[in-house]
Design a protein around this motif. Structure first.
Motif, short mmCIF file in Angstrom:
data_model
loop_
_atom_site.label_atom_id
_atom_site.label_comp_id
_atom_site.label_asym_id
_atom_site.label_seq_id
_atom_site.Cartn_x
_atom_site.Cartn_y
_atom_site.Cartn_z
N ALA A 155 0.66 -1.36 -0.13
CA ALA A 155 -0.06 -0.04 0.01
C ALA A 155 1.01 1.33 -0.14
CB ALA A 155 -0.94 -0.03 1.21
N GLU A 156 1.98 1.26 0.73
CA GLU A 156 2.81 2.34 0.77
C GLU A 156 3.61 2.42 -0.54
OE1 GLU A 156 4.16 1.94 5.41
OE2 GLU A 156 5.55 1.37 3.84
N CYS A 200 3.38 5.78 -3.13
CA CYS A 200 4.64 6.28 -3.73
C CYS A 200 4.40 6.43 -5.21
CB CYS A 200 5.68 5.64 -3.50
SG CYS A 200 6.30 5.76 -1.75
N LEU A 201 3.85 5.21 -5.86
CA LEU A 201 3.82 5.29 -7.34
C LEU A 201 2.65 6.13 -7.80
CD1 LEU A 201 4.35 1.59 -7.87
CD2 LEU A 201 5.95 3.47 -8.50
N VAL A 202 1.65 6.34 -6.98
CA VAL A 202 0.37 7.34 -7.39
C VAL A 202 0.88 8.61 -7.42
CG1 VAL A 202 -1.79 8.15 -6.60
CG2 VAL A 202 -1.44 5.61 -6.99
N ILE A 228 12.03 9.86 -7.74
CA ILE A 228 12.81 9.40 -6.54
C ILE A 228 11.43 8.54 -6.07
CG2 ILE A 228 13.03 10.17 -4.17
CD1 ILE A 228 14.84 12.57 -5.35
N LEU A 229 10.30 9.13 -6.04
CA LEU A 229 8.90 8.49 -5.40
C LEU A 229 8.90 7.10 -6.38
CD1 LEU A 229 6.36 11.41 -4.83
CD2 LEU A 229 7.59 10.02 -3.37
N ALA A 230 9.02 7.28 -7.37
CA ALA A 230 8.82 5.97 -8.26
C ALA A 230 9.61 4.75 -8.05
CB ALA A 230 8.93 6.36 -9.80
N VAL A 231 10.99 5.44 -8.03
CA VAL A 231 12.29 4.20 -7.56
C VAL A 231 11.85 3.79 -6.17
CG1 VAL A 231 14.45 4.08 -7.13
CG2 VAL A 231 13.57 5.14 -9.00
N TYR A 232 11.47 4.71 -5.25
CA TYR A 232 11.34 4.32 -3.97
C TYR A 232 10.18 3.17 -3.69
CZ TYR A 232 10.80 4.99 1.17
OH TYR A 232 10.73 4.96 2.56
N GLY A 233 9.10 3.58 -4.55
CA GLY A 233 7.82 2.76 -4.51
C GLY A 233 8.16 1.23 -5.08
N VAL A 234 8.86 1.36 -6.18
CA VAL A 234 9.47 -0.02 -6.91
C VAL A 234 10.07 -0.71 -5.87
CG1 VAL A 234 10.54 -0.90 -8.65
CG2 VAL A 234 8.88 0.81 -9.21
N PHE A 235 11.19 -0.02 -5.36
CA PHE A 235 12.20 -0.70 -4.50
C PHE A 235 11.56 -1.25 -3.11
CE2 PHE A 235 14.85 -0.57 -0.76
CZ PHE A 235 16.04 -1.33 -1.09
N GLN A 236 10.39 -0.82 -2.44
CA GLN A 236 9.74 -1.17 -1.46
C GLN A 236 9.00 -2.31 -1.93
OE1 GLN A 236 7.50 2.22 0.12
NE2 GLN A 236 8.39 1.44 2.07
N ALA A 237 8.23 -2.37 -3.08
CA ALA A 237 7.32 -3.43 -3.42
C ALA A 237 8.36 -4.69 -3.66
CB ALA A 237 6.59 -3.14 -4.58
N TRP A 238 9.63 -4.39 -4.45
CA TRP A 238 10.53 -5.56 -4.64
C TRP A 238 11.07 -6.14 -3.10
CZ3 TRP A 238 15.99 -5.70 -4.06
CH2 TRP A 238 16.55 -6.73 -4.90
N ALA A 239 11.41 -5.35 -2.44
CA ALA A 239 11.99 -5.74 -1.17
C ALA A 239 11.14 -6.69 -0.38
CB ALA A 239 12.52 -4.79 -0.43
N VAL A 240 9.95 -6.27 -0.21
CA VAL A 240 8.87 -6.94 0.49
C VAL A 240 8.62 -8.35 0.01
CG1 VAL A 240 6.49 -6.16 -0.33
CG2 VAL A 240 7.03 -6.77 2.04
#
Length: 131
Positions: A24-25, A29-31, A54-66
């Motif tokens: 969800a986070e 970030c992606l939205v 930055i927000l797009a990379v942060y969002g993708v990174f969080q999704a990938w890590a989880v």
């Protein structure tokens, strides 16, 4: 660098809770990145593009890590803990936003940290002993 398999039992349940929150986070970030990219003006095009990236990379990174941590990759928990601590700091420093948003941001970080640092998850994600 991975553990033998997916965590099971209580660890799996806690990781699913953390996964739902972090996805969800990440989606938020992606939205926000998409909305920032759409709302570019000539005066702030550079800043708008930078923040959106930055927000797009942060969002993708969080999704990938989880996703990786639910697959049993023990190393993926550390970046998730760091991002949740950053989010907790951000929650305490939000100004000019409704209190419920601050509470939601902070509560999601705390719940995710509790899930990621719980003893069953720590045991399930312990790195294999070197031979």
């Amino acid at each position: 660098m991975t553990s033998p398999g997916r965590p099971a039992g209580t660890a799996r349940t806690l990781l699913i809770v953390a996964t739902v929150i972090v996805f969800a986070e990440a989606l938020t970030c992606l939205v926000l990145a998409a909305l920032g990219a759409i709302d570019l003006t000539r005066d702030r095009a550079g800043v708008g593009i930078g923040v959106a990236l930055i927000l797009a990379v942060y969002g993708v990174f969080q999704a990938w890590a989880v996703w990786r941590v639910t697959e049993g990759d023990y190393w993926a928990r550390s970046p998730l803990v760091v991002t949740q601590i950053i989010q907790l700091i951000i929650a305490f420093n939000l100004a000019d936003v409704p209190l419920w948003i601050t509470g939601l941001v902070g509560a999601s970080a705390v719940v995710t940290l509790v899930c990621l640092l719980a003893p069953p998850v720590t045991r399930a994600l312990s790195p294999p002993d070197p031979v």
